[in-house]
Design a protein around this motif. Structure first.
Motif, short mmCIF file in Angstrom:
data_model
loop_
_atom_site.label_atom_id
_atom_site.label_comp_id
_atom_site.label_asym_id
_atom_site.label_seq_id
_atom_site.Cartn_x
_atom_site.Cartn_y
_atom_site.Cartn_z
N ASP A 148 0.87 -1.16 0.00
CA ASP A 148 0.00 0.00 0.00
C ASP A 148 0.91 1.22 0.00
O ASP A 148 1.54 1.54 1.01
CB ASP A 148 -0.90 -0.01 1.24
CG ASP A 148 -1.78 1.22 1.35
OD1 ASP A 148 -1.65 2.13 0.50
OD2 ASP A 148 -2.59 1.28 2.29
N TRP A 149 1.01 1.90 -1.13
CA TRP A 149 1.96 2.99 -1.28
C TRP A 149 1.53 4.26 -0.55
O TRP A 149 2.20 5.29 -0.63
CB TRP A 149 2.23 3.27 -2.75
CG TRP A 149 3.07 2.18 -3.36
CD1 TRP A 149 2.64 1.09 -4.05
CD2 TRP A 149 4.49 2.07 -3.26
NE1 TRP A 149 3.71 0.30 -4.40
CE2 TRP A 149 4.85 0.87 -3.93
CE3 TRP A 149 5.49 2.85 -2.67
CZ2 TRP A 149 6.18 0.45 -4.03
CZ3 TRP A 149 6.81 2.43 -2.76
CH2 TRP A 149 7.14 1.25 -3.44
N GLN A 150 0.43 4.18 0.22
CA GLN A 150 0.03 5.29 1.09
C GLN A 150 0.36 4.98 2.55
O GLN A 150 0.15 5.82 3.42
CB GLN A 150 -1.47 5.56 0.94
CG GLN A 150 -1.89 5.93 -0.47
CD GLN A 150 -1.12 7.11 -1.02
OE1 GLN A 150 -1.03 8.14 -0.36
NE2 GLN A 150 -0.58 6.96 -2.21
N ASP A 151 0.86 3.77 2.81
CA ASP A 151 1.17 3.35 4.18
C ASP A 151 2.67 3.46 4.40
O ASP A 151 3.45 2.58 4.01
CB ASP A 151 0.70 1.91 4.40
CG ASP A 151 0.96 1.41 5.81
OD1 ASP A 151 1.49 2.19 6.63
OD2 ASP A 151 0.64 0.24 6.09
N ARG A 152 3.10 4.52 5.07
CA ARG A 152 4.53 4.76 5.23
C ARG A 152 5.19 3.74 6.15
O ARG A 152 6.41 3.59 6.17
CB ARG A 152 4.79 6.17 5.75
CG ARG A 152 4.46 6.39 7.21
CD ARG A 152 5.01 7.72 7.68
NE ARG A 152 4.84 7.91 9.13
CZ ARG A 152 5.37 8.91 9.81
NH1 ARG A 152 6.10 9.81 9.17
NH2 ARG A 152 5.15 9.02 11.09
#
Length: 323
Positions: A148-152
């Motif tokens: 998930d490229w929004q989950d840092r």
């Protein structure tokens, strides 16, 4: 005489697309300082559109075969360690087999980040039982496809890549002076499943899903479990931490690498570290690091080398090798 499994060649492949921390910080709320401080990672390689796990695997395998001086006709078995196969089935290994022109048999192993150690141990059993002579083992991952490229918390940690080795049967005396795999230990604990997993799959959500991780808990278990399995392979051979020439760990997090090495008094210059440039490439991380250290001349024949990893499942394991 004793049959041993000796690594005779290594190869690797990294996608050409490099994603730095600075570039990632433009996509998600993070910074280079935040990532480096917590993980040691500065960049990672990301597979191109249309570039699949099998493509990475074939490239690494081709280099390993060239390094070993073998052809497709010499390979009896292929094992691909991956948690990111091209398809649910067939095994990615069979696609690799076809592209390389290998006549033997092929299958995948799924033990996430421990996959390469699991595959190496499996190949060793086949060789010692006399069923095969030469095995191609590949760790290959496109983890960028399950992030998930929004989950840092997770997207900063992983990268894509592949590493491969060719393992061949050799005769030994049955002592720790033999070249090849001297000891291996594997473990798993399904009770820790929910600490590191992907929230999708064919029989649950019918989707691929995204990686989920409880970072602090994974870190705590990793340091303990890895130290324990290293002690086991040392005890199996009667060797001591001072006998270790090289530690080639799974490249998950620089702090885990440092903590594990400190427990055994292993100096930093004896630990092969690629996490800063590769990030966590799961099953590919050990063969990628191993290939780098072999090709640049650090690891030499006769050296005592320990490979160790822990991954989702939990799974963990180690192999002790005289190079």
């Amino acid at each position: 005489m004793t049959v041993r499994s000796r690594i005779i060649g290594c190869g690797s492949y990294l996608p050409s697309n490099v994603l730095t921390n600075e570039e990632l910080a433009k996509r998600v709320d993070t910074s280079d300082e935040w990532i480096v401080t917590r993980t040691g990672i500065r960049q990672r390689h990301i597979a191109a559109d249309g570039e699949m796990t099998s493509d990475l695997a074939v490239a690494a395998a081709t280099q390993a075969m060239e390094h070993a001086g073998v052809t497709a006709a010499d390979i009896d078995m292929i094992i691909v360690a991956t948690a990111t196969p091209d398809n649910t089935f067939p095994a990615t290994a069979t696609k690799v087999q076809n592209r390389l022109g290998v006549v033997g048999f092929a299958f995948d192993i799924q033990a996430v980040c421990s996959g390469f150690v699991y595959a190496l141990t499996t190949a060793d059993m086949y060789i010692r039982n006399g069923q095969v002579k030469t095995v191609l083992i590949i760790g290959a991952e496109t983890f960028s496809r399950i992030l998930d490229w929004q989950d840092r918390r997770t997207c900063v940690l992983f990268g894509d890549g592949a590493g491969a080795v060719v393992v061949q049967a050799v005769e030994g005396q049955g002592t720790i002076e033999d070249q090849g795999i001297l000891a291996s230990r594997l473990h798993s604990d399904g009770g820790k499943y929910n600490l590191l997993y992907v929230d999708g799959g064919p029989s649950s959500t019918q989707t691929v899903g995204h990686l989920q991780m409880e970072g602090k808990e994974v870190f705590r278990h990793a340091v303990t479990n890895l130290a324990g399995v290293i002690r086991e392979v040392l005890a199996d051979t009667g060797l001591e931490p001072a006998d270790i020439d090289w530690l080639v760990p799974h490249q998950a997090n620089r702090r885990i690498l440092d903590s594990t090495a400190r427990k055994f008094g292993i100096s930093e210059d004896k630990v092969v570290i690629t996490v800063d440039r590769h990030a966590n490439t799961s099953a590919a991380s050990i063969p990628l690091a191993l290939t780098e250290a072999v090709h640049d001349g650090r690891i030499k024949r006769g050296d005592i080398v320990i490979l160790e990893a822990m991954g989702g499942g939990f799974t963990w394991g180690a192999s002790l090798i005289r190079w």
